[in-house]
Design a protein around this motif. Structure first.
Motif, short mmCIF file in Angstrom:
data_model
loop_
_atom_site.label_atom_id
_atom_site.label_comp_id
_atom_site.label_asym_id
_atom_site.label_seq_id
_atom_site.Cartn_x
_atom_site.Cartn_y
_atom_site.Cartn_z
N THR A 67 0.83 -1.19 0.00
CA THR A 67 0.00 0.00 0.00
C THR A 67 0.87 1.25 0.00
O THR A 67 1.87 1.31 0.71
N GLU A 68 0.49 2.26 -0.77
CA GLU A 68 1.21 3.53 -0.79
C GLU A 68 0.47 4.53 0.08
O GLU A 68 -0.73 4.76 -0.09
N LEU A 69 1.17 5.12 1.04
CA LEU A 69 0.56 6.06 1.99
C LEU A 69 1.20 7.43 1.85
O LEU A 69 2.41 7.54 1.63
N PRO A 70 0.41 8.49 2.00
CA PRO A 70 0.99 9.84 2.01
C PRO A 70 1.55 10.16 3.39
O PRO A 70 1.15 9.56 4.40
N VAL A 71 2.49 11.10 3.42
CA VAL A 71 3.02 11.58 4.70
C VAL A 71 1.87 12.14 5.53
O VAL A 71 1.02 12.88 5.03
N GLY A 72 1.82 11.76 6.80
CA GLY A 72 0.76 12.19 7.68
C GLY A 72 -0.37 11.20 7.84
O GLY A 72 -1.23 11.38 8.71
N ALA A 73 -0.38 10.15 7.01
CA ALA A 73 -1.41 9.13 7.15
C ALA A 73 -1.07 8.22 8.33
O ALA A 73 0.10 7.97 8.62
N PRO A 74 -2.07 7.68 9.03
CA PRO A 74 -1.80 6.80 10.18
C PRO A 74 -1.05 5.54 9.76
O PRO A 74 -1.37 4.93 8.73
N LEU A 75 -0.07 5.15 10.55
CA LEU A 75 0.66 3.91 10.35
C LEU A 75 0.17 2.83 11.30
O LEU A 75 -0.14 1.73 10.91
N LEU A 76 0.15 3.16 12.59
CA LEU A 76 -0.32 2.21 13.60
C LEU A 76 -0.72 2.96 14.85
O LEU A 76 -0.46 4.16 14.99
N THR A 77 -1.38 2.25 15.75
CA THR A 77 -1.71 2.80 17.06
C THR A 77 -1.04 1.94 18.13
O THR A 77 -0.90 0.72 17.97
N VAL A 78 -0.61 2.59 19.19
CA VAL A 78 0.11 1.93 20.28
C VAL A 78 -0.56 2.27 21.60
O VAL A 78 -0.86 3.44 21.86
N ALA A 79 -0.81 1.25 22.39
CA ALA A 79 -1.33 1.45 23.74
C ALA A 79 -0.15 1.74 24.65
O ALA A 79 0.56 0.83 25.09
N VAL A 80 0.10 3.02 24.90
CA VAL A 80 1.23 3.44 25.72
C VAL A 80 0.91 3.17 27.19
O VAL A 80 -0.15 3.53 27.68
N GLY A 81 1.83 2.51 27.86
CA GLY A 81 1.63 2.15 29.25
C GLY A 81 1.21 0.71 29.43
O GLY A 81 1.17 0.20 30.55
N ALA A 82 0.90 0.03 28.31
CA ALA A 82 0.54 -1.39 28.37
C ALA A 82 1.79 -2.22 28.13
O ALA A 82 2.56 -1.94 27.23
N SER A 83 1.98 -3.23 28.94
CA SER A 83 3.15 -4.11 28.80
C SER A 83 2.80 -5.43 28.15
O SER A 83 3.67 -6.22 27.82
N GLU A 84 1.50 -5.70 28.01
CA GLU A 84 1.04 -6.92 27.34
C GLU A 84 -0.36 -6.66 26.80
O GLU A 84 -1.04 -5.72 27.22
N PRO A 85 -0.81 -7.48 25.85
CA PRO A 85 -2.13 -7.22 25.24
C PRO A 85 -3.26 -7.12 26.24
O PRO A 85 -4.21 -6.38 26.01
N GLY A 86 -3.19 -7.82 27.36
CA GLY A 86 -4.27 -7.77 28.33
C GLY A 86 -4.41 -6.43 29.01
O GLY A 86 -5.44 -6.14 29.62
N ASP A 87 -3.36 -5.59 28.94
CA ASP A 87 -3.42 -4.27 29.58
C ASP A 87 -4.06 -3.22 28.70
O ASP A 87 -4.24 -2.09 29.12
N MET A 88 -4.42 -3.56 27.46
CA MET A 88 -4.94 -2.57 26.53
C MET A 88 -6.35 -2.18 26.92
O MET A 88 -7.10 -2.99 27.45
N PRO A 89 -6.74 -0.92 26.64
CA PRO A 89 -8.12 -0.51 26.91
C PRO A 89 -9.08 -1.24 25.99
O PRO A 89 -8.72 -1.65 24.89
N ALA A 90 -10.31 -1.39 26.44
CA ALA A 90 -11.31 -2.09 25.64
C ALA A 90 -11.59 -1.30 24.37
O ALA A 90 -11.70 -0.08 24.40
N PRO A 91 -11.71 -1.99 23.24
CA PRO A 91 -11.97 -1.28 21.98
C PRO A 91 -13.35 -0.65 21.98
O PRO A 91 -14.29 -1.14 22.58
N VAL A 92 -13.42 0.48 21.29
CA VAL A 92 -14.69 1.20 21.17
C VAL A 92 -15.18 1.06 19.75
O VAL A 92 -14.40 1.14 18.80
N ALA A 93 -16.47 0.84 19.61
CA ALA A 93 -17.02 0.66 18.26
C ALA A 93 -16.79 1.90 17.43
O ALA A 93 -16.93 3.02 17.90
N GLY A 94 -16.45 1.71 16.20
CA GLY A 94 -16.17 2.85 15.32
C GLY A 94 -15.93 2.36 13.93
O GLY A 94 -16.10 1.19 13.62
N PRO A 95 -15.52 3.24 13.04
CA PRO A 95 -15.28 2.85 11.65
C PRO A 95 -14.11 1.93 11.55
O PRO A 95 -13.21 1.94 12.38
N PRO A 96 -14.07 1.05 10.53
CA PRO A 96 -12.98 0.10 10.38
C PRO A 96 -11.68 0.80 10.06
O PRO A 96 -11.66 1.91 9.53
#
Length: 485
Positions: A67-96
């Motif tokens: 995929t070709e992305l422009p500068v400024g497009a989202p790459l990924l999201t990171v749960a800062v402060g989480a040390s393992e997947p179980g520490d992540m906040p619950a997902p909120v319904a929204g667009p894909p």
């Protein structure tokens, strides 16, 4: 409580506005460290590993490989402060997410309302290329065009409004100046396209598809100017008829088994630069045969003395810098806007290198101040980086003169295209045994053909011939270089 932050494709420098995802280095659920490389992207100039300035758990990835992305497009999201997947906040319904295989966990951009940004322990604080984590990111207004249920493909309105084609108000959802330039050169009306990128962003592939289908400004302007109440009715027929009529392949491209290779990445930039050079620079070429026997003997003696090995390319580079010191007109560029020839004080020596990804021209900085040993080491480093695909944009820009050793391909001569915006290029053919008159007798000597292609605006043939003759004299008598030390 972990905080979900969005990391966007950063500015990679040198005016680059887009990059293609080559390989993801992390997966959703992986724990990443601060400044850990998370994705490998290919820009128009180099392959780059992009480090993430946040530490935590990856909650979403945007974009699949290829995929070709422009500068400024989202790459990924990171749960800062989480040390393992179980520490992540619950997902909120929204667009894909942009990656259909991944659902983001309600990403929240750093510096957004209600966010104080990551703490010093969650982010590096380093100001990397085009981005950093030491302060919240300033909010920018984003263009969000109205989404359409139709497939994301170029669309032609049946009849534009009265006035110029581009006379409609409102911004066009295009980030890349390269896309705008491509559209301008081919007469494509960007307002007539529906972008296939995120939020309706018009990508290069959209413009290329429009070009293939013949969606150009002249076609749009030729359509009748109808009152608004009549515009919707003929839209479907006109939108389909124009591409069908214009997309008829030529007899050559219609051959069975023809393969289309997109001019993208390094190959696309090389094509653009060579086309611009041929279009703008009035070049001329002169050449001469030289007896390289003494040069080869000198290299053998230098390497037999011990220490780091010195390459033939390094000796030729040393000769080039000595010749440019005598003929500085060829270490220059032309500023046509100011109608001036700009002579440059430093020699940044580019050299052509063939890699699996195509031809690249790495640049040795301040080559005029380097010894043959230093040049040899830098040539080797840049060549290896080119083959590994790890050259940075800085390694590939800023050259003032290019050395092209096409003899490695087994050819004697060539008339190369100047590497715009430089003013000259020295070509070196293969060194082979040939009959040669030496000291009044016929002998077998190691002979090489040298060619110089130069911009005729910066100098006349006398200067170019003097430069090339000095290079040939140094090849035949390497001791002449001692005069420049």
């Amino acid at each position: 409580m972990a905080q979900v932050l969005e990391f966007k494709l950063p500015d990679l420098g040198e005016g680059l506005t887009e990059a293609e995802i080559v390989r993801w280095l992390v997966s959703v659920g992986d724990v990443v460290a601060i400044d850990q490389p998370v994705v490998e992207v290919e820009t128009a100039k180099a392959m780059v590993e992009v480090p993430c300035p946040y530490g935590g758990v990856v909650t979403a990835r945007y974009g699949e490989e290829g995929t070709e992305l422009p500068v400024g497009a989202p790459l990924l999201t990171v749960a800062v402060g989480a040390s393992e997947p179980g520490d992540m906040p619950a997902p909120v319904a929204g667009p894909p997410a942009a990656d259909p295989a991944v659902q983001p966990a309600a990403p929240k951009a750093a510096g957004s309302a209600g966010s104080t940004g990551p703490s010093s322990g969650d982010a590096s604080g380093n100001v990397l290329v085009g981005y950093g984590t030491g302060a919240p990111v300033a909010r920018r207004r984003r263009v969000r065009p109205v989404r359409s249920s139709a497939p994301a493909a170029p669309r032609i309105p049946s009849a534009p409004a009265a006035g110029p084609v581009n006379g409609a108000s409102g911004p066009v959802p295009v980030v890349s100046p390269l896309v705008r330039r491509l559209a301008r050169e081919h007469g494509v009306d960007l307002r007539a396209l529906t972008g296939s990128g995120r939020d309706g962003l018009i990508l290069r592939s959209d413009v290329e598809q429009a070009i293939r289908h013949g969606v150009t400004q002249p076609q749009l302007q030729a359509q009748p100017q109808l009152p608004p109440r009549f515009r919707a009715q003929p839209q479907a027929s006109t939108a389909t008829a124009a591409p069908v009529a214009a997309s008829r392949p030529s007899p050559v491209t219609a051959q069975d088994g023809a393969v289309r290779v997109p001019l993208r990445g390094v190959r696309g930039v090389v094509a653009d630069k060579l086309s611009r050079s041929r279009h703008e620079i009035p070049d001329a070429t002169c050449w001469v045969d030289a007896d390289a026997t003494e040069l080869m003997a000198a290299r053998t003696a230098m390497n037999a003395a011990g220490g780091p090995k010195i390459s033939l390319l390094a000796l030729l580079g040393r000769i080039c810098t000595a010749a440019l010191a005598r003929h500085p007109e060829l270490n220059s560029t032309v500023d046509m806007a100011a109608r001036e020839i700009v002579r440059l004080p430093a020699v940044h020596l580019g050299f052509a290198a063939q890699t699996d990804r195509g031809l690249v021209v790495p640049v040795v900085r301040d080559a005029h101040a380097r010894s043959a040993e230093s040049l040899s080491a830098e040539f080797a480093r840049l060549t290896e980086a080119g083959r590994a695909g790890t050259l940075t944009p800085a390694d590939l820009t800023g050259g003032t003169f290019t050395l092209n050793n096409y003899g490695v391909f087994g050819v004697d001569g060539s008339t190369p295209i100047i590497n715009h915006p430089e003013a000259a290029m020295l070509g070196v053919g293969r060194i082979v045994p040939k009959p040669w008159v030496y000291q009044g007798e016929l002998a077998v000597r190691q002979v090489v053909q040298l060619s110089l292609t130069f911009d005729h605006r910066v100098c006349d043939g006398g200067t170019a011939g003097g430069f090339l003759r000095y290079v040939a004299d140094c090849v035949e008598q390497p001791a002449m270089l001692l005069r420049t030390l």
